[in-house]
Design a protein around this motif. Structure first.
Motif, PDB file in Angstrom:
ATOM      1  N   PRO A 101       9.989  78.846  91.849  1.00 39.16           N
ATOM      2  CA  PRO A 101       9.474  78.673  90.481  1.00 39.16           C
ATOM      3  C   PRO A 101       8.861  77.291  90.263  1.00 39.16           C
ATOM      4  O   PRO A 101       9.239  76.317  90.900  1.00 39.16           O
ATOM      5  CB  PRO A 101      10.708  78.839  89.606  1.00 39.16           C
ATOM      6  CG  PRO A 101      11.694  79.548  90.453  1.00 39.16           C
ATOM      7  CD  PRO A 101      11.415  79.125  91.861  1.00 39.16           C
ATOM      8  N   LYS A 102       7.900  77.240  89.342  1.00 40.00           N
ATOM      9  CA  LYS A 102       7.304  75.971  88.925  1.00 40.00           C
ATOM     10  C   LYS A 102       8.234  75.243  87.960  1.00 40.00           C
ATOM     11  O   LYS A 102       8.149  74.036  87.805  1.00 40.00           O
ATOM     12  CB  LYS A 102       5.957  76.213  88.230  1.00 40.00           C
ATOM     13  CG  LYS A 102       4.904  76.795  89.133  1.00 40.00           C
ATOM     14  CD  LYS A 102       4.504  75.762  90.161  1.00 40.00           C
ATOM     15  CE  LYS A 102       3.362  76.251  91.003  1.00 40.00           C
ATOM     16  NZ  LYS A 102       3.042  75.308  92.077  1.00 40.00           N
ATOM     17  N   GLY A 103       9.093  76.006  87.257  1.00 38.85           N
ATOM     18  CA  GLY A 103      10.019  75.431  86.291  1.00 38.85           C
ATOM     19  C   GLY A 103      10.392  76.472  85.258  1.00 38.85           C
ATOM     20  O   GLY A 103      10.150  77.663  85.429  1.00 38.85           O
ATOM     21  N   GLN A 104      10.966  75.982  84.167  1.00 38.70           N
ATOM     22  CA  GLN A 104      11.419  76.866  83.098  1.00 38.70           C
ATOM     23  C   GLN A 104      10.955  76.320  81.754  1.00 38.70           C
ATOM     24  O   GLN A 104      10.823  75.106  81.574  1.00 38.70           O
ATOM     25  CB  GLN A 104      12.947  76.951  83.124  1.00 38.70           C
ATOM     26  CG  GLN A 104      13.538  77.951  82.193  1.00 38.70           C
ATOM     27  CD  GLN A 104      15.042  78.115  82.426  1.00 38.70           C
ATOM     28  OE1 GLN A 104      15.690  77.302  83.064  1.00 38.70           O
ATOM     29  NE2 GLN A 104      15.595  79.194  81.903  1.00 38.70           N
ATOM     30  N   ILE A 105      10.705  77.235  80.808  1.00 40.63           N
ATOM     31  CA  ILE A 105      10.290  76.823  79.470  1.00 40.63           C
ATOM     32  C   ILE A 105      10.895  77.779  78.447  1.00 40.63           C
ATOM     33  O   ILE A 105      11.030  78.973  78.725  1.00 40.63           O
ATOM     34  CB  ILE A 105       8.751  76.768  79.324  1.00 40.63           C
ATOM     35  CG1 ILE A 105       8.366  76.132  77.996  1.00 40.63           C
ATOM     36  CG2 ILE A 105       8.130  78.138  79.505  1.00 40.63           C
ATOM     37  CD1 ILE A 105       6.913  75.708  77.909  1.00 40.63           C
ATOM     38  N   ARG A 106      11.252  77.255  77.291  1.00 45.69           N
ATOM     39  CA  ARG A 106      11.771  78.061  76.180  1.00 45.69           C
ATOM     40  C   ARG A 106      10.664  78.212  75.146  1.00 45.69           C
ATOM     41  O   ARG A 106      10.078  77.227  74.705  1.00 45.69           O
ATOM     42  CB  ARG A 106      12.979  77.386  75.552  1.00 45.69           C
ATOM     43  CG  ARG A 106      13.514  78.132  74.333  1.00 45.69           C
ATOM     44  CD  ARG A 106      14.802  77.535  73.879  1.00 45.69           C
ATOM     45  NE  ARG A 106      15.821  78.119  74.724  1.00 45.69           N
ATOM     46  CZ  ARG A 106      16.964  78.608  74.283  1.00 45.69           C
ATOM     47  NH1 ARG A 106      17.264  78.523  73.015  1.00 45.69           N
ATOM     48  NH2 ARG A 106      17.826  79.150  75.099  1.00 45.69           N
ATOM     49  N   LEU A 107      10.373  79.491  74.795  1.00 47.63           N
ATOM     50  CA  LEU A 107       9.327  79.787  73.816  1.00 47.63           C
ATOM     51  C   LEU A 107       9.822  80.815  72.804  1.00 47.63           C
ATOM     52  O   LEU A 107      10.632  81.682  73.151  1.00 47.63           O
ATOM     53  CB  LEU A 107       8.092  80.366  74.502  1.00 47.63           C
ATOM     54  CG  LEU A 107       7.269  79.447  75.378  1.00 47.63           C
ATOM     55  CD1 LEU A 107       6.177  80.238  76.082  1.00 47.63           C
ATOM     56  CD2 LEU A 107       6.657  78.338  74.552  1.00 47.63           C
ATOM     57  N   PRO A 108       9.310  80.755  71.575  1.00 48.99           N
ATOM     58  CA  PRO A 108       9.651  81.800  70.608  1.00 48.99           C
ATOM     59  C   PRO A 108       8.881  83.076  70.914  1.00 48.99           C
ATOM     60  O   PRO A 108       7.687  83.046  71.195  1.00 48.99           O
ATOM     61  CB  PRO A 108       9.209  81.208  69.266  1.00 48.99           C
ATOM     62  CG  PRO A 108       8.143  80.218  69.617  1.00 48.99           C
ATOM     63  CD  PRO A 108       8.487  79.698  70.988  1.00 48.99           C
TER      64      PRO A 108
END
Length: 171
Positions: A101-108
Motif C-alpha cells: 500500500p501507498k498508505g491509509q486515509i480517512r474520508l467521509p
C-alpha cells in the motif's frame, strides 16, 4: 365501619400500554428485482459520495476486511501524498499478487443522508473499480447488501434507504 374513598381515576383505570418501537426489517423482496437484468452473475457496483465527490464504479464486497481505494481515484479526489498516513502491511490482490500500500486515509462517505468516516488503504494496482467497500463500512452503516437484487439497504431516520447498483458498470 370503614369507608374507602375512590377517585374517578381509581374507579376507571385505563390499561397501561407497553411502548413498542417498530423497526423496519432490512430485507429483499421479488419487487427489488425490478429493473435488474435476470438471471445475472454481476458484482454489486454502486456510486457513492466520497470526500465531497460522486464516485462511480465502487465495488461492494462483504467478504473482504479492508476498504481499498485505487491510486487513480486518490489522485482524482485531489488528495496529496502528505494526506496519507503510514500503512505498510502488504495485501494480497484478487489475482494473488502481493501489493504494498501507498498508505491509509480517512474520508467521509455519504450514503443518502448518512455520513460515515471510512479508513481506506490506498494501493497502486490495476482495477476496473475505483474503490472497494467492505465489512467495516457495512457495520458502521448498519447495512445489508444483495448482489441478486443489486442493492444495499440501511436504516436512516426511521426508514430504510437503498443504494441501487449499476449492472452496466459491473460488466
Amino acid at each position: 365501619m370503614s369507608v374507602a374513598w375512590l377517585s374517578t381515576e381509581d374507579a376507571n383505570p385505563e390499561p397501561k400500554r407497553a411502548r413498542v418501537d417498530i423497526q423496519s426489517a432490512l430485507s429483499f423482496l421479488d419487487e427489488d428485482n425490478i429493473k435488474t437484468i435476470q438471471p445475472h452473475n454481476n458484482a454489486l457496483v454502486v456510486m457513492l459520495r466520497m470526500g465531497g465527490y460522486d464516485v462511480k464504479r465502487v465495488m461492494v464486497d462483504q467478504c473482504s476486511g479492508a476498504e481499498i481505494m485505487y491510486l487513480d481515484l486518490y489522485k482524482g479526489l485531489n488528495l496529496r501524498p502528505e494526506d496519507l498516513t503510514v500503512y505498510d502491511s502488504p495485501l494480497a490482490s484478487f489475482d494473488g499478487n502481493v501489493v504494498v500500500p501507498k498508505g491509509q486515509i480517512r474520508l467521509p462517505m455519504q450514503a443518502g443522508s448518512v455520513v460515515v468516516e471510512v479508513d481506506f488503504i490506498v494501493v497502486d494496482a490495476y482495477s476496473l473499480y475505483t474503490a472497494i467497500m467492505v465489512r467495516p463500512w457495512f457495520h458502521a452503516l448498519r447495512a445489508v447488501s444483495s448482489t441478486l437484487h443489486q442493492k444495499v439497504k440501511y436504516p436512516s431516520r426511521g426508514q430504510i434507504e437503498k443504494i441501487v447498483g449499476s449492472q452496466s458498470s459491473a460488466r
